[in-house]
Design an enzyme around this catalytic site. Structure first.
Site, PDB file in Angstrom:
ATOM      1  N   TYR A  70       0.824  -1.214   0.000  1.00 45.01           N
ATOM      2  CA  TYR A  70       0.000   0.000   0.000  1.00 45.01           C
ATOM      3  C   TYR A  70       0.859   1.265   0.000  1.00 45.01           C
ATOM      4  O   TYR A  70       0.489   2.267  -0.615  1.00 45.01           O
ATOM      5  CB  TYR A  70      -0.992  -0.015   1.170  1.00 45.01           C
ATOM      6  CG  TYR A  70      -2.210  -0.849   0.837  1.00 45.01           C
ATOM      7  CD1 TYR A  70      -3.243  -0.327   0.065  1.00 45.01           C
ATOM      8  CD2 TYR A  70      -2.304  -2.181   1.229  1.00 45.01           C
ATOM      9  CE1 TYR A  70      -4.344  -1.101  -0.293  1.00 45.01           C
ATOM     10  CE2 TYR A  70      -3.401  -2.963   0.884  1.00 45.01           C
ATOM     11  CZ  TYR A  70      -4.417  -2.416   0.123  1.00 45.01           C
ATOM     12  OH  TYR A  70      -5.494  -3.182  -0.246  1.00 45.01           O
ATOM     13  N   ARG A  73       1.842   1.802  -3.496  1.00 44.72           N
ATOM     14  CA  ARG A  73       0.742   2.418  -4.258  1.00 44.72           C
ATOM     15  C   ARG A  73       0.607   3.896  -3.903  1.00 44.72           C
ATOM     16  O   ARG A  73       0.384   4.738  -4.758  1.00 44.72           O
ATOM     17  CB  ARG A  73      -0.590   1.713  -3.952  1.00 44.72           C
ATOM     18  CG  ARG A  73      -0.893   0.556  -4.874  1.00 44.72           C
ATOM     19  CD  ARG A  73      -2.310   0.034  -4.707  1.00 44.72           C
ATOM     20  NE  ARG A  73      -3.306   0.656  -5.589  1.00 44.72           N
ATOM     21  CZ  ARG A  73      -3.583   0.262  -6.827  1.00 44.72           C
ATOM     22  NH1 ARG A  73      -2.941  -0.741  -7.367  1.00 44.72           N
ATOM     23  NH2 ARG A  73      -4.504   0.880  -7.538  1.00 44.72           N
ATOM     24  N   GLN A 104     -14.685   4.179  -6.351  1.00 42.80           N
ATOM     25  CA  GLN A 104     -14.130   3.012  -5.671  1.00 42.80           C
ATOM     26  C   GLN A 104     -12.638   3.217  -5.431  1.00 42.80           C
ATOM     27  O   GLN A 104     -11.989   2.390  -4.823  1.00 42.80           O
ATOM     28  CB  GLN A 104     -14.321   1.771  -6.540  1.00 42.80           C
ATOM     29  CG  GLN A 104     -15.758   1.437  -6.797  1.00 42.80           C
ATOM     30  CD  GLN A 104     -15.886   0.407  -7.911  1.00 42.80           C
ATOM     31  OE1 GLN A 104     -15.829  -0.781  -7.678  1.00 42.80           O
ATOM     32  NE2 GLN A 104     -16.051   0.869  -9.122  1.00 42.80           N
ATOM     33  N   ASP A 107      -7.278   6.579  -4.244  1.00 42.65           N
ATOM     34  CA  ASP A 107      -6.354   7.702  -4.452  1.00 42.65           C
ATOM     35  C   ASP A 107      -7.109   9.021  -4.271  1.00 42.65           C
ATOM     36  O   ASP A 107      -8.320   9.036  -4.057  1.00 42.65           O
ATOM     37  CB  ASP A 107      -5.698   7.609  -5.850  1.00 42.65           C
ATOM     38  CG  ASP A 107      -6.701   7.718  -6.994  1.00 42.65           C
ATOM     39  OD1 ASP A 107      -7.514   8.683  -6.976  1.00 42.65           O
ATOM     40  OD2 ASP A 107      -6.689   6.877  -7.915  1.00 42.65           O
ATOM     41  N   HIS A 122     -14.504   2.765  -1.072  1.00 42.50           N
ATOM     42  CA  HIS A 122     -13.506   1.787  -0.626  1.00 42.50           C
ATOM     43  C   HIS A 122     -12.411   2.418   0.225  1.00 42.50           C
ATOM     44  O   HIS A 122     -11.330   1.847   0.367  1.00 42.50           O
ATOM     45  CB  HIS A 122     -12.902   1.049  -1.828  1.00 42.50           C
ATOM     46  CG  HIS A 122     -13.878   0.096  -2.482  1.00 42.50           C
ATOM     47  ND1 HIS A 122     -13.665  -0.497  -3.708  1.00 42.50           N
ATOM     48  CD2 HIS A 122     -15.077  -0.371  -2.053  1.00 42.50           C
ATOM     49  CE1 HIS A 122     -14.698  -1.283  -4.008  1.00 42.50           C
ATOM     50  NE2 HIS A 122     -15.568  -1.215  -3.034  1.00 42.50           N
ATOM     51  N   CYS A 130      -5.306   2.512  13.199  1.00 39.20           N
ATOM     52  CA  CYS A 130      -4.783   1.358  13.932  1.00 39.20           C
ATOM     53  C   CYS A 130      -5.634   0.122  13.642  1.00 39.20           C
ATOM     54  O   CYS A 130      -6.864   0.187  13.664  1.00 39.20           O
ATOM     55  CB  CYS A 130      -4.790   1.661  15.432  1.00 39.20           C
ATOM     56  SG  CYS A 130      -4.299   0.234  16.408  1.00 39.20           S
ATOM     57  N   SER A 200     -14.647  -2.461 -13.766  1.00 39.55           N
ATOM     58  CA  SER A 200     -14.949  -3.761 -14.369  1.00 39.55           C
ATOM     59  C   SER A 200     -16.318  -4.263 -13.930  1.00 39.55           C
ATOM     60  O   SER A 200     -16.857  -5.192 -14.525  1.00 39.55           O
ATOM     61  CB  SER A 200     -13.868  -4.775 -13.999  1.00 39.55           C
ATOM     62  OG  SER A 200     -13.680  -4.788 -12.602  1.00 39.55           O
ATOM     63  N   ALA A 226     -12.824  -1.343 -22.578  1.00 42.52           N
ATOM     64  CA  ALA A 226     -13.142  -2.712 -23.007  1.00 42.52           C
ATOM     65  C   ALA A 226     -14.560  -3.063 -22.570  1.00 42.52           C
ATOM     66  O   ALA A 226     -15.125  -2.392 -21.705  1.00 42.52           O
ATOM     67  CB  ALA A 226     -12.138  -3.661 -22.355  1.00 42.52           C
ATOM     68  N   ALA A 242     -10.960   7.030 -20.905  1.00 44.78           N
ATOM     69  CA  ALA A 242     -11.786   8.033 -20.227  1.00 44.78           C
ATOM     70  C   ALA A 242     -11.242   9.444 -20.449  1.00 44.78           C
ATOM     71  O   ALA A 242     -12.017  10.393 -20.594  1.00 44.78           O
ATOM     72  CB  ALA A 242     -11.841   7.711 -18.734  1.00 44.78           C
TER      73      ALA A 242
END
Ligand code: OAD
Length: 254
Positions: A70, A73, A104, A107, A122, A130, A200, A226, A242
Site C-alpha cells: 500500500y 501504491r 471506488q 487515491d 472503498h 490502527c 470492471s 473494453a 476516459a
C-alpha cells in the site's frame, strides 16, 4: 472517437439532467499511471495478486508485506497527477445543477483535479488507522519511505495502543460504511443520469449501483476501454480511454 459520433439522445440526456451521478473505478486513474486491479502487476510486484493482498487475513499474516504494497501504491499516487478524465468530471460539476461523485478509488486524484465531496466507497490510502483500536494515524509529510529490499515495510505502531497501523481502505471481507453505501444507492436511484467510468463491475456491492439506477428507470452511460460486466445494464457503452471520451462528450453537450 469523434465528437459527432455521440448519440443525440445521450447529449440531450446530459443537457436535460438535473441530477447526475458519476461512478468511477480504477480505469479513471489508469491514464495517470496508477495500475488497475485487473492489470497484471509489474516490476517488483509482478508475482503478487493485488486481490490477495487486500484482505485483513493477509495483513495479519504478513503486515510488512501488505503495508509495503500500500505504501508503494501511495508513493505512485503522490507522484501522479490527475488526468483529463478527472479534470472533465471536476468541470462537469460546474455545468449541471447537481453532481454526485462516487468512487471506488483509494487515491485522491479526483480531489486534486478540483472535485469536492467525493464519496470514497472503498476508503483512502491517505487515512490509515490502527488495526487494533481504530485510531486515525497521521502519516508523515512527503513521500513514503522506500520499502526495505524493495517490498516489505513494517507498519508504524499506533501511538495509543501499540497496535499495527493499517491502510484506511476497505478490504475484501470487510463492510463499507453503511451510511456511505446507503447514500450511494439513494443517489443512483434518484439520478437523472448515471455515468459509470472505468470499472470492471465485478466487485459488489458497488457493482450493483448501475442496476439499481436502471431498475429505478434511470439512464446509465458507461465509458470503458473494453467490454465489462456492466454493458448489458447501460443504455450507452462508450469504448475508449476516459481521458479522451469524457472531455469530448462533455464538450459536445455543454
Ligand atoms: P478494475 O481494475 O477491476 O477495472 C478497471 C476497469 O477500467 C476495466 O474494466 C478496464 O477495462 C477499464 N479501464 C482501464 N483503463 C481505462 C481507461 N484509460 N479509460 C477507461 N476505462 C479504462 O477496477 P475497479 O472496477 O475499480 O476494491 O475495481 C473495483 C475494486 O476491485 C477496487 O476498488 C478494489 C478492487 O479489488 C478493493 O480494494 C476493495
Amino acid at each position: 472517437m469523434l465528437a459527432t459520433e455521440f448519440d443525440p439522445a445521450l447529449i440531450a440526456a446530459l443537457q436535460e439532467a438535473d441530477k447526475i451521478v458519476v461512478l468511477t473505478g480504477a480505469g479513471v486513474s489508469a491514464e495517470s499511471g496508477i495500475p488497475t486491479f485487473r492489470d497484471a502487476l509489474t516490476g517488483l510486484w509482478r508475482n503478487f495478486d493485488a486481490q490477495a493482498l487486500a484482505t485483513p487475513e493477509a495483513f495479519q499474516r504478513d503486515p510488512a508485506l501488505v503495508w509495503g504494497w500500500y505504501e508503494w501504491r501511495r508513493a505512485r499516487v503522490l507522484a501522479a497527477r490527475p488526468n483529463a478524465a478527472h479534470r472533465a468530471i471536476a468541470a462537469l460539476a460546474h455545468r449541471v445543477p447537481q453532481l454526485s461523485l462516487i468512487t471506488q478509488n483509494v487515491d485522491d486524484l479526483h480531489e486534486r483535479a478540483g472535485s469536492r465531496d467525493v464519496r470514497h466507497l472503498h476508503g483512502s490510502l491517505h487515512h490509515p488507522r490502527c488495526f487494533d483500536c481504530g485510531l486515525a494515524f497521521a502519516l508523515p509529510e512527503g513521500r513514503p519511505e522506500e520499502p526495505e529490499g524493495g517490498r516489505r515495510l513494517p507498519p508504524p505502531r499506533c501511538p495509543a495502543c501499540g497496535g499495527p497501523v493499517r491502510p484506511g481502505v476497505v478490504w475484501f471481507g470487510e463492510a463499507m460504511p453503511r451510511d456511505l453505501l446507503d447514500a450511494a444507492f439513494d443517489a443512483c436511484a434518484s439520478s437523472d443520469l448515471l455515468i459509470v467510468v472505468g470499472t470492471s463491475g465485478v466487485v459488489y456491492p458497488v457493482a450493483e449501483l448501475p442496476a439499481v439506477a436502471k431498475r429505478a428507470g434511470r439512464r446509465v452511460v458507461q465509458v470503458n476501454l473494453a467490454p465489462s460486466e456492466l454493458d448489458r445494464v447501460c443504455s450507452w457503452n462508450l469504448r475508449g480511454e476516459a481521458g479522451k471520451v469524457l472531455p469530448a462528450l462533455f464538450g459536445n453537450a455543454f
